[in-house]
Design a protein around this motif. Structure first.
Motif, PDB file in Angstrom:
ATOM      1  N   VAL A 155      26.445  44.189  44.967  1.00 56.27           N
ATOM      2  CA  VAL A 155      27.674  44.465  44.211  1.00 56.27           C
ATOM      3  C   VAL A 155      28.486  43.185  44.030  1.00 56.27           C
ATOM      4  O   VAL A 155      29.092  42.957  42.974  1.00 56.27           O
ATOM      5  N   ALA A 156      28.465  42.325  45.054  1.00 56.09           N
ATOM      6  CA  ALA A 156      29.216  41.066  44.948  1.00 56.09           C
ATOM      7  C   ALA A 156      28.677  40.223  43.788  1.00 56.09           C
ATOM      8  O   ALA A 156      29.451  39.550  43.085  1.00 56.09           O
ATOM      9  N   ASP A 157      27.369  40.264  43.580  1.00 58.40           N
ATOM     10  CA  ASP A 157      26.778  39.489  42.463  1.00 58.40           C
ATOM     11  C   ASP A 157      27.194  40.082  41.116  1.00 58.40           C
ATOM     12  O   ASP A 157      27.425  39.362  40.155  1.00 58.40           O
ATOM     13  N   VAL A 158      27.266  41.403  41.063  1.00 54.79           N
ATOM     14  CA  VAL A 158      27.721  42.049  39.818  1.00 54.79           C
ATOM     15  C   VAL A 158      29.168  41.634  39.549  1.00 54.79           C
ATOM     16  O   VAL A 158      29.516  41.225  38.437  1.00 54.79           O
ATOM     17  N   ALA A 159      29.983  41.716  40.596  1.00 52.75           N
ATOM     18  CA  ALA A 159      31.404  41.366  40.432  1.00 52.75           C
ATOM     19  C   ALA A 159      31.536  39.911  39.975  1.00 52.75           C
ATOM     20  O   ALA A 159      32.333  39.602  39.077  1.00 52.75           O
ATOM     21  N   ALA A 160      30.719  39.050  40.577  1.00 46.01           N
ATOM     22  CA  ALA A 160      30.829  37.620  40.241  1.00 46.01           C
ATOM     23  C   ALA A 160      30.375  37.352  38.814  1.00 46.01           C
ATOM     24  O   ALA A 160      30.804  36.363  38.195  1.00 46.01           O
ATOM     25  N   ALA A 161      29.509  38.205  38.285  1.00 45.33           N
ATOM     26  CA  ALA A 161      29.000  37.972  36.921  1.00 45.33           C
ATOM     27  C   ALA A 161      29.990  38.417  35.845  1.00 45.33           C
ATOM     28  O   ALA A 161      29.841  38.060  34.672  1.00 45.33           O
ATOM     29  N   ILE A 162      30.984  39.217  36.234  1.00 45.74           N
ATOM     30  CA  ILE A 162      31.961  39.714  35.243  1.00 45.74           C
ATOM     31  C   ILE A 162      32.911  38.588  34.860  1.00 45.74           C
ATOM     32  O   ILE A 162      33.479  37.919  35.721  1.00 45.74           O
ATOM     33  N   ARG A 163      33.031  38.363  33.558  1.00 49.13           N
ATOM     34  CA  ARG A 163      33.910  37.295  33.058  1.00 49.13           C
ATOM     35  C   ARG A 163      34.961  37.920  32.137  1.00 49.13           C
ATOM     36  O   ARG A 163      34.847  39.098  31.775  1.00 49.13           O
ATOM     37  N   PRO A 164      35.901  37.123  31.676  1.00 49.83           N
ATOM     38  CA  PRO A 164      36.906  37.674  30.751  1.00 49.83           C
ATOM     39  C   PRO A 164      36.275  38.224  29.469  1.00 49.83           C
ATOM     40  O   PRO A 164      36.828  39.120  28.840  1.00 49.83           O
ATOM     41  N   GLU A 165      35.089  37.717  29.093  1.00 50.40           N
ATOM     42  CA  GLU A 165      34.444  38.170  27.849  1.00 50.40           C
ATOM     43  C   GLU A 165      33.523  39.367  28.069  1.00 50.40           C
ATOM     44  O   GLU A 165      32.878  39.847  27.128  1.00 50.40           O
ATOM     45  N   THR A 166      33.405  39.827  29.322  1.00 53.71           N
ATOM     46  CA  THR A 166      32.476  40.929  29.598  1.00 53.71           C
ATOM     47  C   THR A 166      33.015  42.236  29.006  1.00 53.71           C
ATOM     48  O   THR A 166      34.165  42.603  29.250  1.00 53.71           O
ATOM     49  N   VAL A 167      32.159  42.915  28.242  1.00 50.41           N
ATOM     50  CA  VAL A 167      32.582  44.184  27.633  1.00 50.41           C
ATOM     51  C   VAL A 167      31.913  45.384  28.280  1.00 50.41           C
ATOM     52  O   VAL A 167      32.339  46.517  28.079  1.00 50.41           O
ATOM     53  N   LEU A 168      30.835  45.143  29.035  1.00 54.45           N
ATOM     54  CA  LEU A 168      30.097  46.267  29.620  1.00 54.45           C
ATOM     55  C   LEU A 168      29.350  45.808  30.864  1.00 54.45           C
ATOM     56  O   LEU A 168      28.763  44.725  30.878  1.00 54.45           O
ATOM     57  N   VAL A 169      29.388  46.670  31.871  1.00 54.90           N
ATOM     58  CA  VAL A 169      28.595  46.453  33.085  1.00 54.90           C
ATOM     59  C   VAL A 169      27.643  47.638  33.192  1.00 54.90           C
ATOM     60  O   VAL A 169      28.031  48.785  32.940  1.00 54.90           O
ATOM     61  N   VAL A 170      26.405  47.351  33.574  1.00 52.29           N
ATOM     62  CA  VAL A 170      25.359  48.382  33.557  1.00 52.29           C
ATOM     63  C   VAL A 170      24.861  48.699  34.963  1.00 52.29           C
ATOM     64  O   VAL A 170      24.712  47.792  35.791  1.00 52.29           O
ATOM     65  N   ALA A 171      24.596  49.965  35.196  1.00 53.78           N
ATOM     66  CA  ALA A 171      23.890  50.386  36.415  1.00 53.78           C
ATOM     67  C   ALA A 171      22.801  51.371  35.998  1.00 53.78           C
ATOM     68  O   ALA A 171      22.963  52.102  35.025  1.00 53.78           O
ATOM     69  N   SER A 172      21.701  51.383  36.737  1.00 49.60           N
ATOM     70  CA  SER A 172      20.595  52.289  36.410  1.00 49.60           C
ATOM     71  C   SER A 172      20.489  53.407  37.442  1.00 49.60           C
ATOM     72  O   SER A 172      20.658  53.182  38.638  1.00 49.60           O
ATOM     73  N   ALA A 173      20.171  54.595  36.959  1.00 46.62           N
ATOM     74  CA  ALA A 173      20.022  55.745  37.856  1.00 46.62           C
ATOM     75  C   ALA A 173      18.850  56.607  37.410  1.00 46.62           C
ATOM     76  O   ALA A 173      19.040  57.603  36.756  1.00 46.62           O
TER      77      ALA A 173
END
Ligand SMILES: Cc1ncc(COP(=O)(O)O)c(C=O)c1O
Length: 491
Positions: free
Chosen positions: A168-186
């Motif tokens: 989760v920390a890596d996901v959080a670190a990848a989010i930038r001001p230009e990020t419009v969507l974060v994805v998770a798979s289930a």
């Protein structure tokens, strides 16, 4: 040779109906078996007697109905709304839930749902010149396709080779001001494991970013598995911060191909998904999805399938599938040298080989030769090559046969030994850049691997070994070229 021979689609004189069907059946005889529980990818078979006939009849009823205009064909609108409601209810939305305003659209498949999820997220932020999406590398390739089509930058997040999940920390670190969507798979298609959806949705929400849960594969099984007592963590609209979810009805809802549902938590989130155009002299156009003209066939077939199977039918099929997964996993554990890459959490069994004398790609060919069709996955970014099994209810009666077949195929694969490609070919694959590929080189490579015009070889181990030796960009280019060789018109 008569004018009606061959597979050219347009003879000078029309061919009688019965003969046309015979021709199609003859062509179909060369396909992998869509029924019978021996094909562990591409098809989803519940093994329910009469269901095909029902879906086909429903399909035929609506095949010529056009989804372009819901006011002209209210039957389709009614069925679509019914499908969306059913999916929403199954996935934690609807009246009485924390997502009472959920809305959605019926698309042609998982890829279209994912492209539209990315489009909606992108177009909700017209202020951004260079929008970006954050996707774990285990996320489906369709996100990369969406990013490519929509000119959105892709920020991949690695997965832990042991858990096959992103941190989760890596996901959080990848989010930038230009990020419009974060994805998770289930779950992820490749390994069948669920990402930590609640935690990923929380970091997305904290950043004010949409979070899409790709439940294309698992959205129609996980809820039933949970009802049967499986420890399925929250992954749907019950999770705050989840803004959209995709679920494919042509997977585990067992509908014929061409139907997926994309859900949004509220109409405002969905609005930028739509495209409307009135600046031309033709009909006013509004398209919720990518296609404009859409056949009612797949939608009616899906509607019929859901109504016929009902909740109790899906629950029963999920129980059967869960037991089949357990049986297949045991079969893998029983073969020396094979190891489950992940303990099954859903309806995927994925295994690798720890013993270099047991070549997985040869094993896949040996299984194919015995009538069992599995899916090889190339080594990637620290993850070993693996074999993927999508398990559906129709597999259940076959489980007892699979164990001995797998053991026998493993023995044969050991006896045959690993694929040995000429060292110069391997060196070439490892060093060639996509730009250096010439038409002659491609034709030579394809011929050497047995990839003739219009047909793939029976044994794919050499092809997979070569692809695996190539860097990712070259793999892609070779795939394009090889499939380009297959896709040639017949006259
Ligand atoms: C998790 C997941 N997402 C998306 C897709 C893409 O779906 P489709 O092949 O229907 O476009 C798949 C297909 O297997 C999948 O498993």
């Amino acid at each position: 040779m008569t004018e009606t021979a061959g597979t050219g689609a347009l003879p000078v004189e029309g061919v009688p109906a019965a003969r046309v069907l015979d021709e199609i059946r003859a062509l179909r005889a060369g396909d992998r078996p869509t029924h019978g529980g021996r094909l562990f990818a591409y098809v989803y078979d519940p093994g329910v007697a009469g269901l095909d006939e029902l879906a086909q009849a429903a399909y035929a009823e609506s095949a010529h109905v056009n989804g372009l205009d819901p006011t002209a064909f209210p039957s389709l609108l009614a069925m679509e709304n019914g499908l969306v409601g059913a999916a929403a209810r199954l996935l934690g939305g609807g009246p009485g839930t924390s997502a009472p305003d959920v809305v959605g659209s019926v698309t042609s498949g998982g890829t279209e749902s994912l492209i539209l999820a990315v489009k909606a997220a992108r177009d909700a932020r017209p202020d951004l010149a260079e929008p970006r999406i954050v996707v774990p590398v285990s996320g489906h390739a369709a996100f990369a396709k969406a990013a490519h089509y929509l000119r959105v930058a892709l920020d991949p997040v690695p997965v832990d080779p042991a858990t096959l999940r992103p941190a989760v920390a890596d996901v959080a670190a990848a989010i930038r001001p230009e990020t419009v969507l974060v994805v998770a798979s289930a779950p992820s298609y490749a390994h069948g494991v669920l990402d930590p959806v609640a935690e990923i949705a929380a970091v997305a929400a904290a950043a004010g970013v949409r979070c899409h849960v790709d439940a294309c594969f698992g959205g129609w099984t996980l809820p039933w598995l949970r009802r049967l007592g499986a420890p399925v963590p929250p992954f749907d609209f019950a999770v705050p911060g989840v803004t959209s979810i995709s679920v494919d009805l042509h997977k585990y809802a067992y509908a014929p191909k061409g139907v997926s549902v994309l859900l949004h938590r509220d109409p405002g989130l969905r609005a930028p998904q739509f495209f409307a155009y009135a600046d031309w002299p033709g009909y006013t156009m509004v398209n919720p999805v990518i296609a404009s003209t859409r056949s009612g066939g797949p939608i009616a077939a899906a509607y019929a399938t859901l109504r016929h199977l009902g909740e109790d039918g899906y629950l029963r099929l999920a129980a059967v599938t869960r037991d089949a997964v357990a049986g297949l996993a045991d079969a893998v554990r029983a073969v020396d040298g094979l190891r489950l890459l992940a303990e099954p959490e859903s309806t995927v069994v994925c295994f690798t080989a720890d013993d270099p004398a047991l070549d997985l790609f040869v094993l896949v060919d040996e299984l194919t030769a015995r009538g069992w069709h599995t899916q090889p996955q190339l080594a990637y970014a620290g993850l070993p090559a693996s074999v993927h099994l999508t398990v559906t209810a129709a597999v259940a009666p076959r489980v007892a046969e699979f164990g001995p077949a797998l053991a026998e195929a493993a023995t044969a694969a050991r006896a045959a030994g690993p694929v040995v490609l000429p060292p110069e070919l391997l060196a070439l694959a490892g060093s060639l850049t996509p730009e250096a590929l010439t038409p002659d080189l491609i034709t030579g490579l394809a011929a050497g691997l047995g990839l003739g015009a219009g047909a793939a070889p029976d044994r794919m181990a050499a092809v997979n070994t070569l692809l695996q030796a190539a860097p990712v960009r070259l793999r892609e280019r070779l795939l394009v070229e090889f499939v380009g060789l297959l896709q040639r018109p017949t006259w």
